[in-house]
Every structure is written in C-alpha cells, then in structure tokens.
Design an enzyme around this catalytic site. Structure first.
Site, mmCIF file in Angstrom:
data_model
loop_
_atom_site.group_PDB
_atom_site.id
_atom_site.type_symbol
_atom_site.label_atom_id
_atom_site.label_comp_id
_atom_site.label_asym_id
_atom_site.label_seq_id
_atom_site.Cartn_x
_atom_site.Cartn_y
_atom_site.Cartn_z
ATOM 1 N N SER A 15 13.455 -8.217 3.003
ATOM 2 C CA SER A 15 13.629 -9.113 3.710
ATOM 3 C C SER A 15 15.705 -9.420 3.998
ATOM 4 O O SER A 15 14.860 -10.071 4.958
ATOM 5 C CB SER A 15 13.319 -10.489 2.507
ATOM 6 O OG SER A 15 12.094 -10.470 1.968
ATOM 7 N N LYS A 56 5.159 -16.805 -7.234
ATOM 8 C CA LYS A 56 4.492 -18.012 -5.938
ATOM 9 C C LYS A 56 3.414 -19.373 -6.207
ATOM 10 O O LYS A 56 3.428 -20.118 -5.532
ATOM 11 C CB LYS A 56 4.066 -17.086 -5.006
ATOM 12 C CG LYS A 56 4.544 -16.245 -4.472
ATOM 13 C CD LYS A 56 3.225 -14.839 -3.358
ATOM 14 C CE LYS A 56 4.164 -14.323 -2.550
ATOM 15 N NZ LYS A 56 3.463 -13.413 -1.654
ATOM 16 N N GLY A 117 -9.363 -6.731 -5.337
ATOM 17 C CA GLY A 117 -8.429 -7.964 -6.229
ATOM 18 C C GLY A 117 -8.215 -9.157 -5.724
ATOM 19 O O GLY A 117 -8.932 -9.076 -5.027
ATOM 20 N N GLY A 120 -3.231 -13.099 -5.863
ATOM 21 C CA GLY A 120 -2.494 -14.244 -4.921
ATOM 22 C C GLY A 120 -2.870 -13.945 -3.505
ATOM 23 O O GLY A 120 -2.750 -14.859 -3.106
ATOM 24 N N ALA A 121 -2.953 -12.422 -3.049
ATOM 25 C CA ALA A 121 -2.502 -12.171 -1.722
ATOM 26 C C ALA A 121 -4.008 -11.993 -1.605
ATOM 27 O O ALA A 121 -4.451 -12.621 -0.204
ATOM 28 C CB ALA A 121 -2.205 -10.899 -1.978
ATOM 29 N N GLU A 144 -18.005 -9.725 -10.183
ATOM 30 C CA GLU A 144 -19.045 -9.658 -10.329
ATOM 31 C C GLU A 144 -19.415 -8.558 -9.592
ATOM 32 O O GLU A 144 -20.632 -7.415 -9.525
ATOM 33 C CB GLU A 144 -20.571 -10.921 -9.836
ATOM 34 C CG GLU A 144 -21.831 -10.888 -9.723
ATOM 35 C CD GLU A 144 -22.053 -11.700 -8.756
ATOM 36 O OE1 GLU A 144 -21.509 -12.904 -7.904
ATOM 37 O OE2 GLU A 144 -23.262 -11.189 -8.095
ATOM 38 N N TYR A 192 3.409 -2.108 1.554
ATOM 39 C CA TYR A 192 4.140 -1.323 2.894
ATOM 40 C C TYR A 192 5.409 -0.573 2.334
ATOM 41 O O TYR A 192 5.891 0.802 2.907
ATOM 42 C CB TYR A 192 5.014 -2.391 3.550
ATOM 43 C CG TYR A 192 5.601 -3.351 2.750
ATOM 44 C CD1 TYR A 192 7.276 -3.409 2.189
ATOM 45 C CD2 TYR A 192 5.084 -4.496 2.105
ATOM 46 C CE1 TYR A 192 7.351 -3.806 1.424
ATOM 47 C CE2 TYR A 192 5.495 -5.023 1.762
ATOM 48 C CZ TYR A 192 6.767 -4.822 1.078
ATOM 49 O OH TYR A 192 7.956 -6.182 0.700
HETATM 50 P P1 NAP Z 1 -1.294 -10.363 -8.124
HETATM 51 O O1 NAP Z 1 -1.079 -11.852 -7.688
HETATM 52 O O2 NAP Z 1 -0.711 -9.507 -8.853
HETATM 53 O O3 NAP Z 1 -2.675 -9.854 -7.650
HETATM 54 C C1 NAP Z 1 -2.826 -8.033 -8.012
HETATM 55 C C2 NAP Z 1 -4.931 -7.859 -7.928
HETATM 56 O O4 NAP Z 1 -5.114 -6.747 -7.707
HETATM 57 C C3 NAP Z 1 -4.823 -8.051 -9.748
HETATM 58 O O5 NAP Z 1 -4.872 -9.608 -9.270
HETATM 59 C C4 NAP Z 1 -5.681 -7.777 -9.644
HETATM 60 O O6 NAP Z 1 -7.151 -8.481 -9.669
HETATM 61 C C5 NAP Z 1 -5.066 -6.145 -9.009
HETATM 62 N N1 NAP Z 1 -4.995 -5.140 -9.901
HETATM 63 C C6 NAP Z 1 -4.052 -5.625 -10.488
HETATM 64 N N2 NAP Z 1 -3.796 -3.861 -11.466
HETATM 65 C C7 NAP Z 1 -4.814 -3.603 -10.663
HETATM 66 C C8 NAP Z 1 -5.487 -2.037 -10.642
HETATM 67 N N3 NAP Z 1 -4.469 -1.242 -12.156
HETATM 68 N N4 NAP Z 1 -6.291 -1.379 -10.486
HETATM 69 C C9 NAP Z 1 -7.333 -2.330 -10.201
HETATM 70 N N5 NAP Z 1 -6.684 -3.748 -9.370
HETATM 71 C C10 NAP Z 1 -5.883 -3.842 -9.494
HETATM 72 O O7 NAP Z 1 -0.395 -9.826 -6.663
HETATM 73 P P2 NAP Z 1 -0.436 -10.027 -5.446
HETATM 74 O O8 NAP Z 1 1.452 -10.849 -5.429
HETATM 75 O O9 NAP Z 1 -1.157 -10.612 -4.659
HETATM 76 O O10 NAP Z 1 0.512 -8.501 -4.181
HETATM 77 C C11 NAP Z 1 -0.975 -7.766 -4.282
HETATM 78 C C12 NAP Z 1 -0.160 -7.290 -3.595
HETATM 79 O O11 NAP Z 1 -0.409 -7.481 -1.975
HETATM 80 C C13 NAP Z 1 1.515 -6.319 -4.200
HETATM 81 O O12 NAP Z 1 0.540 -4.482 -3.194
HETATM 82 C C14 NAP Z 1 2.056 -7.112 -2.926
HETATM 83 O O13 NAP Z 1 3.806 -5.825 -2.866
HETATM 84 C C15 NAP Z 1 0.970 -7.090 -1.517
HETATM 85 N N6 NAP Z 1 1.125 -8.120 -1.043
HETATM 86 C C16 NAP Z 1 1.941 -7.908 0.536
HETATM 87 C C17 NAP Z 1 2.198 -8.894 1.548
HETATM 88 C C18 NAP Z 1 2.845 -8.120 2.737
HETATM 89 O O14 NAP Z 1 3.417 -8.787 3.408
HETATM 90 N N7 NAP Z 1 2.222 -7.008 2.918
HETATM 91 C C19 NAP Z 1 2.301 -9.955 0.827
HETATM 92 C C20 NAP Z 1 1.626 -10.610 0.008
HETATM 93 C C21 NAP Z 1 1.390 -9.595 -0.861
HETATM 94 P P3 NAP Z 1 -8.473 -7.829 -10.246
HETATM 95 O O15 NAP Z 1 -7.906 -7.946 -11.933
HETATM 96 O O16 NAP Z 1 -9.494 -8.729 -10.323
HETATM 97 O O17 NAP Z 1 -9.173 -6.924 -10.100
#
Ligand code: NAP
Length: 410
Positions: A15, A56, A117, A120-121, A144, A192
């Site tokens: 950032s 967040k 997943g 949040g994202a 499900e 990324y």
């Molecule tokens: P988060 O809230 O922790 O959610 C990630 C989800 O992935 C979890 O709810 C879980 O869903 C699943 N997960 C976690 N560990 C796992 C594993 N070992 N195996 C399979 N599924 C797994 O995180 P987030 O904020 O949504 O971010 C997720 C990803 O998106 C991160 O890598 C982050 O860096 C990326 N991101 C990128 C941007 C960007 O601008 N490029 C913006 C936001 C986020 P289940 O429990 O339902 O399986």
C-alpha cells in the site's frame, strides 16, 4: 493531512508504494494489536486510513456513519475523518473487484461462478457478481456446497479464489484441482503474492483467462485516495501503477547453459536496476555447507538437484530479485513453478563453441554438445524470452534493460 493503513501485521504491504503514486499525502503503516484498536481509532489524528485483516468488521462500531456499500458488505476497508471529527466507513474492495473483473475481460453475465471461501472478500465478490448478473455459488469448507461435492458444479464458467490458500509464505498450494471443470473460461485469484498462485498456474496450462489480485489492490486504493483527498482520479492511473508494481516485484530469472554469462549479466543487471542479485549456485553451497564439486562427489547429481530445488523454491517466493540459476535447473520440472510464480524467465543464449568448461562438473568439452541438445528444448519450455549473449556483457544488459523499459518483459 495524514493517511495510512491499519492492520495487525503489515510488513509485506504494497500500500505505501501504491499510495505514493496516487497522491502527495503522507501514508504510514499502523500496526495495532486488537486490544489497542479503540484507543487508536479514538485518539489518532488521521485524515483517512485503509483497514485490513483482521479489522474490517471490528472498526464498524467506531464509525458514526457507513456508506451504502460498506453497510451492504458489513465490512469497512476505508475510514475518513469527517469535519466534526466523527468517522465515516466505506468499502473500496467492491469497486476494486468490479474493476478486476472488467480488466480480466471475462464476461460473467448469466454464468455460474464458483467463489471459493466464505469470508469478508467472498461477500464482496458475491455482491459484485450479482450486480453483473452472474450466478455465484459459494464453496465453503463447512457449507452445503463444499470441496467434497464440487462435481455438482462441473458446469462452472469462472472460479474466483477468495481463500488465502496458496498465498505467501504458503506458496504452491491450490484449493482445488480445476480438471473437474471442463467448460471453465477463467480464474480470478484475489491473492497477489505470489503473482501466479498454483491455482492460476493450473489455469495457464489450459490457456484460460487468469488475473491475480494486484489489479484489485490498486483499483481499491485509487478509490480510497479519492475519499482521502476529495478529488476524482483518472482511472488510467490503475494501469500505470499496476505495471510499475508488477515490474518492481517480479523476479528476473536468468536461465541458460553453464558458462553462458548468467552470473555476470545478472550481477550487472541487478546493479543497474538497484536490485539484489542472487546466484543460485552460491546459495546451494551455503545450504549444503560445501562446494558444488563436493556435493557431486558425495551424493552425485541427484543430491545436488534436490538441494537446488529447495533453494529455488525459497528464492522463487521472493520478490524483486535478479536470480542467476544453474544451467541444469530446467531438468527438474518442479523448478518451473518455483521460478515462474513470481518471475520472468530470460534464456541467455550463447553460442556453444564459446562456452567455458573448467570447474563445471557436467560440462567437459566432449559432452557439451550432447548437454546442449538435451537442454535446449527444456530452456525453451521454461523461457519467457530469449536473449542472445554473444557480444559484450554491457550490450546484453542494455538489451534487457531496454526490453524492461518498453514493457516487453511483463
Ligand atoms: P477471511 O475473511 O479470513 O476469509 C477467507 C476464507 O477463506 C475463510 O472464510 C474460509 O472460508 C476460507 N479459508 C480460510 N482458510 C482456508 C483453508 N486453509 N482452506 C480452504 N479455505 C480456507 O479473509 P478475507 O479478508 O476474505 O481475504 C481472503 C483473501 O483475499 C486473502 O488472501 C486476502 O489477501 C485476499 N484479498 C485480496 C484483496 C485484493 O485487493 N487483492 C482484497 C481483499 C482480500 P470457509 O471457512 O467458508 O471455507
């Protein structure tokens, strides 16, 4: 004016580099522990901040007002201090992901899109996909629709990865095997770092559309900067920052026959680009605690290749390096994803009658030609671009620098 990024662990954040190109405001990293969140938000005189993992949702109670997007997603990634001192929460990931879909060129309308997943994202991605008239299906380990019944969705056209699976430092892992999806058109991965996750590399093999999360990261930052400054910024800046960030963070990997000039070219190139130069052979010697001839003498080529793969796996995860590889690294297929995930591979092509042979365990004069016949097709499988190195080292380095500046190596 004071802006920045709030999160728990921020040392790998891009950032500051992105915001430095979006405006002239100071932008700093605020690493805050969960118990200090309230104190930070109430008592830090910031104008605007970005918010990342794990805050967040946690910042919402401190925001007097949420924009409709933040309220819809139940998550805030940008906070603006209002003129009365109160906090406004917004979410720019929505605009960021929308821009990422557009940039990928994928048409998701009326198509089944699997969203891996449910965090949040994922909520952001699903909201954008619905707006684009796609049919999103969330795959969650506990839902499900889960990883044991993916075959129900073999008709998926697009997959979006919102899990952290495959993200640095756990490179090389993929949440699914895409062989299950014969009609797949493309994969969007929010990760990324690395540039190409194992999931994206599966898609590359099938010539599908791929896009990593860097575009989204830059696009969401651009909207944040508009909130920070109160002024609109031309969308074309996203492409400009994306290109420069990609260039800065990708490794330049030199491959080619033993003695073709990888170390000399690499070290001069690194010097001119002000990057760190790493010679894989030196790293192998450090890893083994002995010289390369000693490794060969004790365990043969197989033992050497094993150490080499471990070293390349470690180096390939890093960003912004110039790496000179050993001539035979291309004989081990697993070295390709290690080097390709974050790197542009340049094949230094030098005429074999000028290659030196002294001190090189596998290249004596008699077998050099055989070695070249075997390896040439392997270099061709690994390379992104081939550069001749038959003139002076300076000419070769200048040629590579020119290609880099023209964007021919991205
Ligand atoms: P988060 O809230 O922790 O959610 C990630 C989800 O992935 C979890 O709810 C879980 O869903 C699943 N997960 C976690 N560990 C796992 C594993 N070992 N195996 C399979 N599924 C797994 O995180 P987030 O904020 O949504 O971010 C997720 C990803 O998106 C991160 O890598 C982050 O860096 C990326 N991101 C990128 C941007 C960007 O601008 N490029 C913006 C936001 C986020 P289940 O429990 O339902 O399986």
């Amino acid at each position: 004016m004071q802006c920045g990024l709030l999160g728990e662990h921020l040392s790998h954040s891009f950032s500051p580099q992105i915001h430095a190109q979006l405006g002239t405001y100071p932008y700093r990293l605020y690493e805050v522990q969960p118990e200090g969140l309230g104190n930070f938000l109430n008592n830090t005189p910031f104008t605007g901040i970005n918010v990342t993992i794990p805050y967040k949702k946690a910042v919402i109670p401190y925001c007097k007002q949420l924009t409709p997007t933040a309220a819809l997603l139940g998550a805030v990634n940008t906070i603006i201090r209002q003129s009365d001192g109160s906090l406004l929460g917004h979410n720019t990931d929505y605009a960021g992901f929308r821009s990422m879909v557009e940039h990928s060129g994928l048409d998701v309308g009326m198509k089944k899109v699997l969203v891996l997943g449910s965090g949040g994202a994922s909520a952001t991605v699903v909201a954008v996909l619905k707006e684009l008239n796609a049919n999103p299906v969330v795959i969650s380990r506990t839902g499900e629709n889960n990883y044991s019944n993916l075959n129900k969705h073999a008709d998926a056209a697009v997959i979006v990865n919102t899990t952290p699976v495959g993200m640095y430092p756990n490179n090389g892992l993929a949440p699914i095997d895409i062989d299950l999806f014969p009609t797949l058109e493309g994969i969007l991965d929010l990760i990324y770092n690395p540039h190409r996750t194992a999931l994206l590399m599966q898609a590359e093999k099938r010539n599908l559309v791929t896009e990593n999360g860097l575009w989204m990261l830059v696009a969401q930052a651009k909207e944040s900067a508009e909130y920070f400054t109160g002024s609109a910024i031309d969308d074309r800046i996203i492409q400009k920052i994306h290109t420069s960030l990609k260039k800065q963070t990708e490794n330049i990997v030199l491959i080619g026959m033993p003695g073709c000039g990888k170390s000399t070219v690499g070290s001069l190139l690194a010097n001119k680009l002000q990057r760190t130069f790493v010679d894989a052979d030196t790293e192998i010697e450090k890893e083994a605690g002995m010289s390369i001839p000693e490794i060969f003498a004790r365990g043969g080529e197989q033992s050497f290749r094993k150490i080499e793969s471990t070293v390349l796996e470690r180096l390939g995860k890093k960003s912004g390096l110039v790496i000179a590889t050993g001539g035979g690294c291309v004989t081990i297929p697993e070295n390709y994803p290690h080097l390709h995930q974050n790197g542009i591979m340049i094949y230094l092509n030098r005429s074999i009658d000028t290659l030196p042979t002294d001190g090189r365990p596998l290249s004596n004069k008699d077998n050099l030609e055989i070695l070249y016949t075997v390896r040439k097709p392997l270099y061709e499988q690994f390379l992104d671009v081939s550069v001749a190195n038959n003139g002076s080292i300076d000419d070769t380095v200048d040629h590579i620098l020119l290609m880099l500046s023209k964007g021919d190596l991205t």
